[in-house]
Design a protein around this motif. Sequence first.
Motif, mmCIF file in Angstrom:
data_model
loop_
_atom_site.group_PDB
_atom_site.id
_atom_site.type_symbol
_atom_site.label_atom_id
_atom_site.label_comp_id
_atom_site.label_asym_id
_atom_site.label_seq_id
_atom_site.Cartn_x
_atom_site.Cartn_y
_atom_site.Cartn_z
ATOM 1 N N ASN A 147 0.826 -1.205 0.000
ATOM 2 C CA ASN A 147 0.000 0.000 0.000
ATOM 3 C C ASN A 147 0.861 1.256 0.000
ATOM 4 O O ASN A 147 0.572 2.233 -0.704
ATOM 5 C CB ASN A 147 -0.908 -0.021 1.237
ATOM 6 N N SER A 151 -3.742 8.624 3.498
ATOM 7 C CA SER A 151 -4.638 7.513 3.192
ATOM 8 C C SER A 151 -4.007 6.172 3.547
ATOM 9 O O SER A 151 -4.706 5.162 3.679
ATOM 10 C CB SER A 151 -5.019 7.530 1.704
ATOM 11 N N TYR A 152 -2.679 6.142 3.700
ATOM 12 C CA TYR A 152 -2.004 4.899 4.099
ATOM 13 C C TYR A 152 -2.522 4.434 5.459
ATOM 14 O O TYR A 152 -2.942 3.282 5.617
ATOM 15 C CB TYR A 152 -0.490 5.126 4.121
ATOM 16 N N GLU A 169 -6.293 3.458 5.381
ATOM 17 C CA GLU A 169 -6.607 2.173 4.762
ATOM 18 C C GLU A 169 -6.035 0.993 5.533
ATOM 19 O O GLU A 169 -6.683 -0.045 5.661
ATOM 20 C CB GLU A 169 -6.089 2.152 3.319
ATOM 21 N N ARG A 170 -4.822 1.112 6.029
ATOM 22 C CA ARG A 170 -4.150 -0.048 6.610
ATOM 23 C C ARG A 170 -4.419 -0.242 8.104
ATOM 24 O O ARG A 170 -4.461 -1.375 8.579
ATOM 25 C CB ARG A 170 -2.638 0.059 6.383
ATOM 26 N N THR A 224 -8.617 -9.149 1.198
ATOM 27 C CA THR A 224 -9.458 -8.010 1.607
ATOM 28 C C THR A 224 -10.931 -8.374 1.690
ATOM 29 O O THR A 224 -11.784 -7.506 1.678
ATOM 30 C CB THR A 224 -9.301 -6.766 0.703
ATOM 31 N N THR A 257 -15.104 8.699 0.408
ATOM 32 C CA THR A 257 -14.335 7.467 0.472
ATOM 33 C C THR A 257 -15.240 6.354 0.960
ATOM 34 O O THR A 257 -15.848 6.457 2.008
ATOM 35 C CB THR A 257 -13.150 7.617 1.447
ATOM 36 N N ARG A 298 -14.698 0.406 4.000
ATOM 37 C CA ARG A 298 -14.101 -0.884 3.677
ATOM 38 C C ARG A 298 -14.928 -1.987 4.324
ATOM 39 O O ARG A 298 -15.272 -1.901 5.506
ATOM 40 C CB ARG A 298 -12.674 -0.931 4.224
ATOM 41 N N GLY A 339 -11.881 0.797 -3.448
ATOM 42 C CA GLY A 339 -11.334 0.475 -2.144
ATOM 43 C C GLY A 339 -11.094 -0.993 -1.930
ATOM 44 O O GLY A 339 -10.412 -1.378 -0.993
ATOM 45 N N HIS A 350 -5.694 -2.480 -6.100
ATOM 46 C CA HIS A 350 -6.976 -2.103 -5.531
ATOM 47 C C HIS A 350 -7.689 -1.110 -6.452
ATOM 48 O O HIS A 350 -7.058 -0.301 -7.121
ATOM 49 C CB HIS A 350 -6.788 -1.485 -4.139
#
Length: 554
Positions: free
Chosen positions: A334, A354-355, A358-359, A389, A427, A430, A445, A522
Amino acid sequence: MRFPETTSVLIVGGGPVGLTLSVLLSGYGVPHLLVEAHPGTSQHPKARGVSARSMEIFRRCGLEEEVRRAGLPASQVHFYRGRDLVDPDFVRTGVAGQEGGIERTPSPGLICSQDALEPVLLRRARRLAPDGVRFATRLVAFAEHGDGVHRDAEHGDGVHATVEDRTTGERHTVRADWLVGCDGAASTVREGVGIAMEGPTGLGHFLSVRFEAPLGEVVADRASASYFLTPPGRGGFLAVDNDRHWIYQYPYDPAHEDVARLIADRPRLGELVRDAAGLPDLPVAVRSTLTWRMDARLASAYRRSRVLLAGDAAHAVPPTGGHGMNTGLGDADNLAWKLAAVVAGTAGEALLDSYEAERRPVARQVIDISLANSRARSGYRIDDELLLTAAYRSTAVLTDPASPADPADPADSADSADPTDPTASATPARPALDPEHTHPVGAPGTRLPHLRLAGPSGPASTLDLVGPDFTLLAAATTESVWQPQADTATAAGLPVTVHPLPPALLGEDAPAGAVLVRPDGHIAWRAPHRPADGAHLLIALRQILSTGMARAHP
Protein backbone atom coordinates in the motif's frame (compact mmCIF):
# COMPACT_ATOMS: atom_id res chain seq x y z
CA MET A 1 31.33 1.21 -1.38
CA ARG A 2 30.48 4.88 -0.95
CA PHE A 3 27.70 5.65 1.50
CA PRO A 4 24.93 7.82 0.00
CA GLU A 5 24.46 11.24 1.51
CA THR A 6 20.90 11.71 0.29
CA THR A 7 18.04 9.45 -0.74
CA SER A 8 14.33 9.71 -1.33
CA VAL A 9 13.32 7.02 1.17
CA LEU A 10 15.25 5.61 4.12
CA ILE A 11 13.97 2.19 5.21
CA VAL A 12 14.99 1.04 8.68
CA GLY A 13 14.70 -2.73 9.04
CA GLY A 14 15.60 -5.53 6.66
CA GLY A 15 13.03 -8.18 7.57
CA PRO A 16 10.33 -9.38 5.14
CA VAL A 17 8.43 -6.07 5.24
CA GLY A 18 11.45 -3.79 4.75
CA LEU A 19 12.91 -5.98 2.00
CA THR A 20 9.56 -6.17 0.20
CA LEU A 21 9.22 -2.39 0.42
CA SER A 22 12.71 -2.08 -1.10
CA VAL A 23 11.81 -4.40 -3.99
CA LEU A 24 8.57 -2.51 -4.66
CA LEU A 25 10.23 0.92 -4.53
CA SER A 26 12.87 -0.27 -6.99
CA GLY A 27 10.06 -1.38 -9.29
CA TYR A 28 8.66 2.15 -9.17
CA GLY A 29 12.09 3.69 -9.74
CA VAL A 30 12.33 5.32 -6.29
CA PRO A 31 15.88 5.87 -4.95
CA HIS A 32 16.10 4.48 -1.43
CA LEU A 33 18.43 3.15 1.23
CA LEU A 34 17.64 0.21 3.51
CA VAL A 35 19.64 -0.27 6.72
CA GLU A 36 19.48 -3.37 8.91
CA ALA A 37 21.37 -3.74 12.19
CA HIS A 38 21.85 -7.51 11.90
CA PRO A 39 24.71 -8.80 9.73
CA GLY A 40 22.47 -11.17 7.79
CA THR A 41 18.96 -12.51 7.40
CA SER A 42 17.10 -14.34 10.16
CA GLN A 43 18.48 -17.71 11.19
CA HIS A 44 15.25 -18.61 12.97
CA PRO A 45 12.03 -19.48 11.08
CA LYS A 46 9.83 -17.00 13.02
CA ALA A 47 6.91 -16.17 10.68
CA ARG A 48 5.97 -19.00 8.32
CA GLY A 49 2.55 -18.58 6.74
CA VAL A 50 2.48 -16.58 3.49
CA SER A 51 -1.11 -15.69 2.60
CA ALA A 52 -2.60 -15.70 -0.87
CA ARG A 53 -2.62 -11.91 -0.90
CA SER A 54 1.08 -11.83 -0.03
CA MET A 55 1.76 -14.31 -2.81
CA GLU A 56 -0.10 -12.02 -5.20
CA ILE A 57 2.29 -9.23 -4.18
CA PHE A 58 5.27 -11.51 -4.79
CA ARG A 59 3.72 -12.54 -8.12
CA ARG A 60 3.66 -8.89 -9.18
CA CYS A 61 7.32 -8.61 -8.15
CA GLY A 62 8.25 -11.67 -10.22
CA LEU A 63 9.10 -13.66 -7.08
CA GLU A 64 6.19 -16.09 -6.77
CA GLU A 65 7.88 -19.18 -8.15
CA GLU A 66 11.09 -18.61 -6.21
CA VAL A 67 9.14 -18.24 -2.97
CA ARG A 68 7.21 -21.43 -3.73
CA ARG A 69 10.43 -23.35 -4.26
CA ALA A 70 11.64 -22.17 -0.84
CA GLY A 71 8.42 -23.26 0.92
CA LEU A 72 6.79 -26.49 2.00
CA PRO A 73 4.92 -28.54 -0.63
CA ALA A 74 1.22 -27.73 -0.79
CA SER A 75 0.42 -31.34 0.20
CA GLN A 76 1.91 -30.65 3.65
CA VAL A 77 -0.06 -27.50 4.42
CA HIS A 78 -2.31 -29.09 7.04
CA PHE A 79 -2.87 -28.69 10.78
CA TYR A 80 -2.35 -31.61 13.13
CA ARG A 81 -3.87 -32.04 16.58
CA GLY A 82 -2.90 -34.77 19.00
CA ARG A 83 -1.42 -35.50 22.40
CA ASP A 84 2.01 -35.94 20.80
CA LEU A 85 3.46 -36.67 17.37
CA VAL A 86 2.64 -40.41 17.56
CA ASP A 87 -0.92 -40.11 18.88
CA PRO A 88 -2.98 -42.77 17.00
CA ASP A 89 -6.13 -40.67 17.49
CA PHE A 90 -4.75 -37.55 15.83
CA VAL A 91 -6.88 -35.17 13.78
CA ARG A 92 -5.49 -33.57 10.60
CA THR A 93 -7.28 -30.74 8.84
CA GLY A 94 -6.52 -28.64 5.78
CA VAL A 95 -6.54 -24.90 5.22
CA ALA A 96 -9.83 -23.29 4.22
CA GLY A 97 -9.68 -23.18 0.45
CA GLN A 98 -11.85 -22.46 -2.57
CA GLU A 99 -15.50 -21.86 -1.70
CA GLY A 100 -18.22 -23.10 -3.98
CA GLY A 101 -15.73 -23.99 -6.69
CA ILE A 102 -14.69 -20.35 -7.10
CA GLU A 103 -11.05 -19.72 -7.88
CA ARG A 104 -10.39 -16.60 -5.86
CA THR A 105 -6.69 -16.16 -6.57
CA PRO A 106 -4.05 -17.32 -9.05
CA SER A 107 -1.52 -17.43 -6.19
CA PRO A 108 -2.57 -19.65 -3.28
CA GLY A 109 -0.78 -19.17 0.01
CA LEU A 110 1.88 -21.49 1.36
CA ILE A 111 4.23 -22.15 4.25
CA CYS A 112 7.62 -20.54 3.73
CA SER A 113 9.51 -19.86 6.95
CA GLN A 114 11.12 -16.48 7.43
CA ASP A 115 14.67 -17.84 7.36
CA ALA A 116 13.95 -19.21 3.87
CA LEU A 117 11.91 -16.24 2.64
CA GLU A 118 14.28 -13.45 3.62
CA PRO A 119 17.22 -14.63 1.46
CA VAL A 120 14.90 -14.71 -1.58
CA LEU A 121 13.81 -11.14 -0.91
CA LEU A 122 17.33 -9.95 -0.10
CA ARG A 123 18.77 -11.30 -3.37
CA ARG A 124 16.12 -9.47 -5.37
CA ALA A 125 16.44 -6.26 -3.33
CA ARG A 126 20.22 -6.19 -3.82
CA ARG A 127 19.96 -6.97 -7.51
CA LEU A 128 17.54 -4.07 -8.04
CA ALA A 129 19.35 -1.62 -5.73
CA PRO A 130 23.00 -2.78 -5.42
CA ASP A 131 24.04 0.24 -3.33
CA GLY A 132 20.76 0.63 -1.51
CA VAL A 133 20.71 -2.34 0.88
CA ARG A 134 23.11 -2.18 3.83
CA PHE A 135 23.10 -4.87 6.52
CA ALA A 136 25.21 -4.61 9.70
CA THR A 137 24.16 -0.95 9.71
CA ARG A 138 22.09 0.47 12.54
CA LEU A 139 20.11 3.65 12.96
CA VAL A 140 21.68 5.73 15.73
CA ALA A 141 19.49 8.85 15.68
CA PHE A 142 17.30 10.93 13.39
CA ALA A 143 15.68 14.36 13.32
CA GLU A 144 13.31 16.10 10.94
CA HIS A 145 14.12 19.50 9.45
CA GLY A 146 11.58 21.69 7.71
CA ASP A 147 7.84 21.22 7.88
CA GLY A 148 7.14 21.02 4.18
CA VAL A 149 5.95 24.64 4.16
CA HIS A 150 8.81 26.63 5.70
CA ARG A 151 12.11 25.47 4.34
CA ASP A 152 15.00 24.81 6.74
CA ALA A 153 17.72 26.92 5.12
CA GLU A 154 20.52 25.47 7.22
CA HIS A 155 19.83 21.75 6.90
CA GLY A 156 17.36 21.41 4.04
CA ASP A 157 13.96 19.76 4.31
CA GLY A 158 13.74 16.10 5.17
CA VAL A 159 14.80 13.57 7.77
CA HIS A 160 18.47 13.64 8.76
CA ALA A 161 19.57 10.26 10.09
CA THR A 162 22.82 9.07 11.63
CA VAL A 163 23.64 5.44 10.89
CA GLU A 164 26.57 3.33 12.02
CA ASP A 165 28.43 0.62 10.15
CA ARG A 166 28.65 -2.07 12.83
CA THR A 167 31.62 -3.68 11.12
CA THR A 168 33.87 -0.63 10.99
CA GLY A 169 32.24 1.64 13.57
CA GLU A 170 32.04 4.46 11.03
CA ARG A 171 29.05 6.79 11.22
CA HIS A 172 27.33 8.47 8.31
CA THR A 173 24.65 11.14 7.98
CA VAL A 174 21.91 10.55 5.43
CA ARG A 175 19.22 13.03 4.42
CA ALA A 176 16.01 11.39 3.26
CA ASP A 177 12.72 12.84 2.10
CA TRP A 178 10.88 10.08 3.96
CA LEU A 179 11.77 7.61 6.70
CA VAL A 180 9.91 4.29 7.03
CA GLY A 181 10.27 2.25 10.21
CA CYS A 182 10.09 -1.45 9.41
CA ASP A 183 12.18 -2.28 12.47
CA GLY A 184 9.89 -4.56 14.41
CA ALA A 185 7.91 -4.53 17.62
CA ALA A 186 10.64 -2.70 19.56
CA SER A 187 10.87 -0.08 16.81
CA THR A 188 13.50 2.60 17.33
CA VAL A 189 11.76 4.69 14.70
CA ARG A 190 8.38 4.52 16.42
CA GLU A 191 9.90 5.46 19.76
CA GLY A 192 11.86 8.26 18.10
CA VAL A 193 8.70 10.02 16.92
CA GLY A 194 6.76 9.28 20.09
CA ILE A 195 4.00 7.12 18.61
CA ALA A 196 2.38 4.99 21.31
CA MET A 197 1.37 1.34 21.06
CA GLU A 198 -2.05 0.46 22.41
CA GLY A 199 -3.31 -2.93 23.54
CA PRO A 200 -2.53 -5.85 25.86
CA THR A 201 0.90 -7.44 26.23
CA GLY A 202 2.13 -10.66 27.77
CA LEU A 203 -0.82 -12.77 26.60
CA GLY A 204 1.59 -15.68 26.43
CA HIS A 205 5.32 -16.38 26.70
CA PHE A 206 7.06 -18.93 24.52
CA LEU A 207 10.47 -20.49 24.09
CA SER A 208 11.05 -21.39 20.45
CA VAL A 209 13.58 -24.22 20.11
CA ARG A 210 15.04 -24.95 16.70
CA PHE A 211 16.35 -28.49 16.57
CA GLU A 212 17.29 -31.37 14.30
CA ALA A 213 15.82 -34.83 14.74
CA PRO A 214 14.92 -37.72 12.39
CA LEU A 215 11.16 -37.18 12.48
CA GLY A 216 10.42 -37.51 8.76
CA GLU A 217 9.39 -41.16 8.93
CA VAL A 218 7.49 -40.58 12.18
CA VAL A 219 5.14 -38.04 10.59
CA ALA A 220 5.04 -39.57 7.10
CA ASP A 221 1.31 -40.39 7.39
CA ARG A 222 0.42 -37.09 9.06
CA ALA A 223 2.75 -34.50 7.57
CA SER A 224 1.54 -31.01 8.43
CA ALA A 225 2.74 -27.46 8.67
CA SER A 226 1.84 -27.12 12.36
CA TYR A 227 1.40 -29.77 15.06
CA PHE A 228 -0.77 -28.55 17.93
CA LEU A 229 -0.52 -30.63 21.09
CA THR A 230 -3.68 -31.31 23.05
CA PRO A 231 -3.65 -32.00 26.82
CA PRO A 232 -1.69 -33.49 28.42
CA GLY A 233 0.66 -32.37 25.64
CA ARG A 234 2.18 -28.93 25.92
CA GLY A 235 2.98 -26.45 23.16
CA GLY A 236 3.41 -27.59 19.58
CA PHE A 237 5.77 -28.28 16.69
CA LEU A 238 6.33 -26.30 13.50
CA ALA A 239 7.71 -28.08 10.47
CA VAL A 240 10.68 -26.46 8.78
CA ASP A 241 11.10 -29.25 6.23
CA ASN A 242 8.99 -32.08 7.75
CA ASP A 243 12.10 -34.19 7.85
CA ARG A 244 15.05 -33.26 10.06
CA HIS A 245 14.53 -29.56 10.80
CA TRP A 246 11.90 -28.49 13.33
CA ILE A 247 10.73 -25.88 15.80
CA TYR A 248 9.28 -26.73 19.19
CA GLN A 249 7.18 -23.97 20.75
CA TYR A 250 7.29 -24.37 24.51
CA PRO A 251 4.88 -22.17 26.55
CA TYR A 252 6.33 -21.03 29.85
CA ASP A 253 5.32 -18.92 32.82
CA PRO A 254 7.95 -16.24 33.49
CA ALA A 255 6.73 -15.96 37.08
CA HIS A 256 7.61 -19.57 37.82
CA GLU A 257 10.21 -20.62 35.25
CA ASP A 258 13.71 -19.27 34.76
CA VAL A 259 13.82 -19.33 30.97
CA ALA A 260 17.43 -18.10 30.82
CA ARG A 261 18.54 -21.09 32.90
CA LEU A 262 16.43 -23.39 30.76
CA ILE A 263 18.02 -22.08 27.55
CA ALA A 264 21.49 -22.72 28.98
CA ASP A 265 20.57 -26.33 29.81
CA ARG A 266 20.69 -28.00 26.37
CA PRO A 267 20.12 -31.55 27.72
CA ARG A 268 16.94 -30.30 29.41
CA LEU A 269 15.76 -28.75 26.12
CA GLY A 270 16.27 -32.11 24.45
CA GLU A 271 14.14 -33.75 27.14
CA LEU A 272 11.36 -31.23 26.56
CA VAL A 273 11.36 -32.02 22.82
CA ARG A 274 11.31 -35.80 23.41
CA ASP A 275 8.51 -35.56 25.97
CA ALA A 276 6.40 -33.39 23.67
CA ALA A 277 7.03 -35.66 20.67
CA GLY A 278 6.19 -38.80 22.65
CA LEU A 279 9.48 -40.39 21.61
CA PRO A 280 11.72 -40.96 24.65
CA ASP A 281 14.63 -42.26 22.54
CA LEU A 282 14.56 -39.54 19.87
CA PRO A 283 18.04 -38.11 19.18
CA VAL A 284 17.73 -34.31 19.39
CA ALA A 285 20.31 -31.68 18.44
CA VAL A 286 19.30 -28.19 19.58
CA ARG A 287 20.50 -25.55 17.09
CA SER A 288 19.11 -22.26 18.40
CA THR A 289 16.52 -20.74 20.71
CA LEU A 290 14.35 -17.63 20.71
CA THR A 291 11.97 -16.29 23.32
CA TRP A 292 8.92 -14.31 22.32
CA ARG A 293 5.85 -12.79 23.89
CA MET A 294 2.32 -12.75 22.49
CA ASP A 295 0.96 -9.21 22.31
CA ALA A 296 -2.06 -7.67 20.60
CA ARG A 297 -1.04 -4.06 20.07
CA LEU A 298 -1.63 -1.36 17.50
CA ALA A 299 0.20 1.92 16.92
CA SER A 300 -1.90 5.00 17.65
CA ALA A 301 -0.73 6.47 14.33
CA TYR A 302 1.08 5.21 11.22
CA ARG A 303 2.55 8.56 10.24
CA ARG A 304 4.14 11.48 12.02
CA SER A 305 5.08 14.13 9.45
CA ARG A 306 7.85 12.60 7.28
CA VAL A 307 8.10 9.37 9.29
CA LEU A 308 5.92 6.33 8.63
CA LEU A 309 5.59 2.89 10.22
CA ALA A 310 5.00 -0.51 8.62
CA GLY A 311 4.89 -4.12 9.74
CA ASP A 312 5.49 -5.06 13.37
CA ALA A 313 6.56 -1.48 14.10
CA ALA A 314 2.89 -0.56 13.54
CA HIS A 315 1.10 -3.65 14.86
CA ALA A 316 1.81 -6.67 17.04
CA VAL A 317 -0.51 -9.43 15.81
CA PRO A 318 -0.96 -12.66 17.81
CA PRO A 319 0.45 -15.53 15.71
CA THR A 320 -2.78 -17.52 16.03
CA GLY A 321 -3.80 -17.28 12.38
CA GLY A 322 -0.42 -16.56 10.84
CA HIS A 323 -1.14 -13.08 9.52
CA GLY A 324 1.29 -10.83 11.36
CA MET A 325 3.91 -10.81 8.61
CA ASN A 326 1.21 -10.82 5.94
CA THR A 327 -0.41 -7.71 7.36
CA GLY A 328 3.00 -6.03 7.19
CA LEU A 329 3.51 -7.09 3.58
CA GLY A 330 0.16 -5.49 2.79
CA ASP A 331 1.44 -2.31 4.46
CA ALA A 332 4.49 -2.27 2.19
CA ASP A 333 2.37 -2.82 -0.92
CA ASN A 334 0.00 0.00 0.00
CA LEU A 335 2.75 2.42 0.97
CA ALA A 336 5.23 1.83 -1.88
CA TRP A 337 3.18 3.24 -4.76
CA LYS A 338 2.04 6.19 -2.67
CA LEU A 339 5.60 7.11 -1.74
CA ALA A 340 6.54 6.74 -5.41
CA ALA A 341 3.77 9.12 -6.47
CA VAL A 342 4.69 11.71 -3.82
CA VAL A 343 8.42 11.48 -4.60
CA ALA A 344 7.68 11.89 -8.31
CA GLY A 345 5.55 14.95 -7.61
CA THR A 346 2.42 13.47 -9.19
CA ALA A 347 0.62 13.23 -5.83
CA GLY A 348 0.16 15.48 -2.85
CA GLU A 349 1.39 14.51 0.60
CA ALA A 350 -2.23 13.96 1.63
CA LEU A 351 -2.02 10.70 -0.31
CA LEU A 352 0.21 9.38 2.48
CA ASP A 353 -2.54 10.10 5.02
CA SER A 354 -4.64 7.51 3.19
CA TYR A 355 -2.00 4.90 4.10
CA GLU A 356 -3.04 4.94 7.75
CA ALA A 357 -6.71 5.34 6.86
CA GLU A 358 -6.61 2.17 4.76
CA ARG A 359 -4.15 -0.05 6.61
CA ARG A 360 -4.76 0.64 10.30
CA PRO A 361 -8.38 -0.65 10.25
CA VAL A 362 -7.16 -3.85 8.58
CA ALA A 363 -4.57 -4.39 11.31
CA ARG A 364 -7.22 -3.70 13.97
CA GLN A 365 -9.52 -6.36 12.52
CA VAL A 366 -6.75 -8.92 12.04
CA ILE A 367 -5.54 -8.40 15.62
CA ASP A 368 -9.07 -8.89 16.96
CA ILE A 369 -9.64 -12.07 14.95
CA SER A 370 -6.22 -13.46 15.86
CA LEU A 371 -6.82 -12.68 19.52
CA ALA A 372 -10.13 -14.54 19.39
CA ASN A 373 -8.30 -17.47 17.78
CA SER A 374 -5.87 -17.60 20.70
CA ARG A 375 -8.80 -18.11 23.05
CA ALA A 376 -10.69 -20.63 20.91
CA ARG A 377 -10.45 -24.36 21.39
CA SER A 378 -11.99 -25.46 18.12
CA GLY A 379 -9.48 -24.03 15.69
CA TYR A 380 -8.77 -20.78 13.89
CA ARG A 381 -11.40 -18.57 12.28
CA ILE A 382 -8.89 -17.05 9.89
CA ASP A 383 -8.02 -18.72 6.59
CA ASP A 384 -5.36 -18.42 3.94
CA GLU A 385 -7.45 -16.20 1.70
CA LEU A 386 -8.60 -13.66 4.31
CA LEU A 387 -6.16 -10.92 3.42
CA LEU A 388 -7.43 -10.77 -0.14
CA THR A 389 -9.46 -8.01 1.61
CA ALA A 390 -12.60 -10.11 2.02
CA ALA A 391 -13.93 -9.03 -1.36
CA TYR A 392 -14.58 -11.82 -3.82
CA ARG A 393 -16.99 -12.85 -6.54
CA SER A 394 -16.39 -14.63 -9.80
CA THR A 395 -18.74 -12.38 -11.79
CA ALA A 396 -17.58 -9.65 -14.13
CA VAL A 397 -15.60 -6.72 -12.83
CA LEU A 398 -17.55 -3.97 -14.53
CA THR A 399 -21.10 -5.21 -14.02
CA ASP A 400 -21.33 -5.72 -10.25
CA PRO A 401 -24.28 -3.72 -8.95
CA ALA A 402 -24.00 -1.36 -6.05
CA SER A 403 -24.46 -2.97 -2.65
CA PRO A 404 -24.25 -1.86 0.99
CA ALA A 405 -20.52 -2.55 0.81
CA ASP A 406 -20.24 -0.68 -2.49
CA PRO A 407 -21.41 2.93 -2.06
CA ALA A 408 -21.54 3.77 -5.74
CA ASP A 409 -24.71 5.82 -5.40
CA PRO A 410 -23.86 9.50 -4.85
CA ALA A 411 -27.02 9.87 -2.85
CA ASP A 412 -25.29 7.89 -0.09
CA SER A 413 -22.41 10.36 0.08
CA ALA A 414 -22.34 13.37 2.37
CA ASP A 415 -20.37 15.46 -0.08
CA SER A 416 -22.14 14.52 -3.32
CA ALA A 417 -23.52 17.93 -4.22
CA ASP A 418 -23.08 17.41 -7.96
CA PRO A 419 -23.77 13.89 -9.28
CA THR A 420 -22.16 14.76 -12.61
CA ASP A 421 -18.81 15.42 -10.95
CA PRO A 422 -16.58 12.31 -11.21
CA THR A 423 -14.98 13.23 -7.89
CA ALA A 424 -18.21 13.73 -5.98
CA SER A 425 -18.20 10.59 -3.83
CA ALA A 426 -16.96 10.08 -0.30
CA THR A 427 -14.33 7.47 0.47
CA PRO A 428 -16.29 4.19 0.64
CA ALA A 429 -16.33 2.17 3.81
CA ARG A 430 -14.10 -0.88 3.68
CA PRO A 431 -16.04 -4.14 4.20
CA ALA A 432 -15.14 -5.82 7.47
CA LEU A 433 -12.87 -8.84 7.26
CA ASP A 434 -14.99 -11.96 7.66
CA PRO A 435 -13.46 -15.44 7.47
CA GLU A 436 -16.84 -17.08 6.91
CA HIS A 437 -18.50 -14.94 4.25
CA THR A 438 -17.50 -13.29 1.01
CA HIS A 439 -18.44 -9.83 -0.19
CA PRO A 440 -19.26 -8.21 -3.53
CA VAL A 441 -16.40 -6.98 -5.68
CA GLY A 442 -15.98 -4.07 -8.01
CA ALA A 443 -16.26 -1.37 -5.34
CA PRO A 444 -13.61 1.31 -5.04
CA GLY A 445 -11.33 0.48 -2.14
CA THR A 446 -11.43 -3.29 -2.65
CA ARG A 447 -8.92 -5.56 -4.34
CA LEU A 448 -9.47 -6.16 -8.04
CA PRO A 449 -11.05 -9.62 -8.29
CA HIS A 450 -9.10 -12.41 -9.94
CA LEU A 451 -10.62 -13.59 -13.19
CA ARG A 452 -8.86 -16.26 -15.22
CA LEU A 453 -7.76 -15.05 -18.67
CA ALA A 454 -7.70 -17.57 -21.48
CA GLY A 455 -4.72 -18.18 -23.72
CA PRO A 456 -1.51 -20.25 -23.67
CA SER A 457 0.68 -17.19 -23.26
CA GLY A 458 0.39 -13.74 -21.77
CA PRO A 459 -1.42 -12.74 -18.58
CA ALA A 460 -3.20 -15.58 -16.79
CA SER A 461 -5.26 -13.38 -14.47
CA THR A 462 -6.78 -9.94 -14.37
CA LEU A 463 -4.30 -9.32 -11.54
CA ASP A 464 -1.46 -9.75 -14.04
CA LEU A 465 -2.70 -6.65 -15.89
CA VAL A 466 -1.97 -4.38 -12.94
CA GLY A 467 0.88 -1.88 -12.60
CA PRO A 468 3.34 -0.37 -12.32
CA ASP A 469 1.20 2.67 -13.21
CA PHE A 470 -2.56 3.03 -12.99
CA THR A 471 -4.48 0.49 -15.06
CA LEU A 472 -7.84 1.04 -16.74
CA LEU A 473 -9.95 -2.04 -17.47
CA ALA A 474 -12.71 -1.57 -20.03
CA ALA A 475 -14.79 -3.71 -22.32
CA ALA A 476 -13.02 -4.35 -25.62
CA THR A 477 -15.99 -2.80 -27.42
CA THR A 478 -15.38 0.52 -25.66
CA GLU A 479 -11.58 0.65 -25.88
CA SER A 480 -11.80 3.43 -28.45
CA VAL A 481 -13.82 5.46 -25.94
CA TRP A 482 -11.43 5.05 -23.01
CA GLN A 483 -8.05 5.07 -24.75
CA PRO A 484 -8.25 8.84 -25.48
CA GLN A 485 -9.06 9.38 -21.80
CA ALA A 486 -5.92 7.46 -20.84
CA ASP A 487 -3.87 9.36 -23.43
CA THR A 488 -5.00 12.68 -21.93
CA ALA A 489 -4.01 11.54 -18.45
CA THR A 490 -0.67 10.20 -19.66
CA ALA A 491 0.10 13.44 -21.47
CA ALA A 492 -0.57 15.27 -18.20
CA GLY A 493 2.09 13.18 -16.46
CA LEU A 494 -0.23 10.55 -14.98
CA PRO A 495 0.40 7.37 -17.03
CA VAL A 496 -2.56 5.04 -17.46
CA THR A 497 -2.48 1.74 -19.34
CA VAL A 498 -5.74 0.53 -20.89
CA HIS A 499 -6.48 -3.20 -20.99
CA PRO A 500 -9.60 -4.24 -22.90
CA LEU A 501 -11.40 -7.23 -21.42
CA PRO A 502 -13.00 -9.73 -23.82
CA PRO A 503 -16.82 -9.79 -24.07
CA ALA A 504 -16.78 -13.48 -23.11
CA LEU A 505 -15.43 -12.47 -19.73
CA LEU A 506 -17.91 -9.64 -19.23
CA GLY A 507 -21.05 -11.23 -20.61
CA GLU A 508 -23.28 -10.21 -23.50
CA ASP A 509 -24.26 -6.91 -21.93
CA ALA A 510 -20.75 -5.56 -21.49
CA PRO A 511 -20.94 -2.08 -19.99
CA ALA A 512 -19.60 1.10 -21.49
CA GLY A 513 -17.81 2.03 -18.29
CA ALA A 514 -14.40 1.23 -16.89
CA VAL A 515 -12.55 0.41 -13.69
CA LEU A 516 -9.37 2.24 -12.68
CA VAL A 517 -6.95 0.08 -10.69
CA ARG A 518 -4.14 1.37 -8.50
CA PRO A 519 -0.60 0.00 -8.79
CA ASP A 520 -1.25 -2.16 -5.71
CA GLY A 521 -4.18 -3.94 -7.35
CA HIS A 522 -6.98 -2.10 -5.53
CA ILE A 523 -9.80 -0.37 -7.36
CA ALA A 524 -9.43 3.41 -7.24
CA TRP A 525 -12.38 4.52 -9.33
CA ARG A 526 -15.31 3.05 -11.20
CA ALA A 527 -17.33 4.60 -14.00
CA PRO A 528 -20.24 2.39 -15.13
CA HIS A 529 -21.01 4.75 -18.05
CA ARG A 530 -19.22 6.45 -20.90
CA PRO A 531 -17.10 9.49 -19.95
CA ALA A 532 -18.86 12.84 -19.89
CA ASP A 533 -15.94 14.76 -21.39
CA GLY A 534 -12.36 14.35 -22.57
CA ALA A 535 -10.84 14.95 -19.12
CA HIS A 536 -13.21 12.71 -17.18
CA LEU A 537 -10.50 10.23 -16.14
CA LEU A 538 -7.86 12.90 -15.58
CA ILE A 539 -10.09 14.76 -13.12
CA ALA A 540 -10.68 11.58 -11.15
CA LEU A 541 -6.98 10.74 -11.12
CA ARG A 542 -5.97 14.15 -9.83
CA GLN A 543 -8.51 13.95 -7.06
CA ILE A 544 -7.40 10.45 -6.05
CA LEU A 545 -3.74 11.43 -6.02
CA SER A 546 -4.44 14.57 -4.03
CA THR A 547 -6.54 12.93 -1.34
CA GLY A 548 -6.05 9.19 -1.58
CA MET A 549 -9.81 8.75 -1.90
CA ALA A 550 -11.21 5.90 -3.94
CA ARG A 551 -14.03 6.98 -6.22
CA ALA A 552 -17.27 5.59 -7.56
CA HIS A 553 -18.83 7.74 -10.25
CA PRO A 554 -22.57 7.42 -10.91
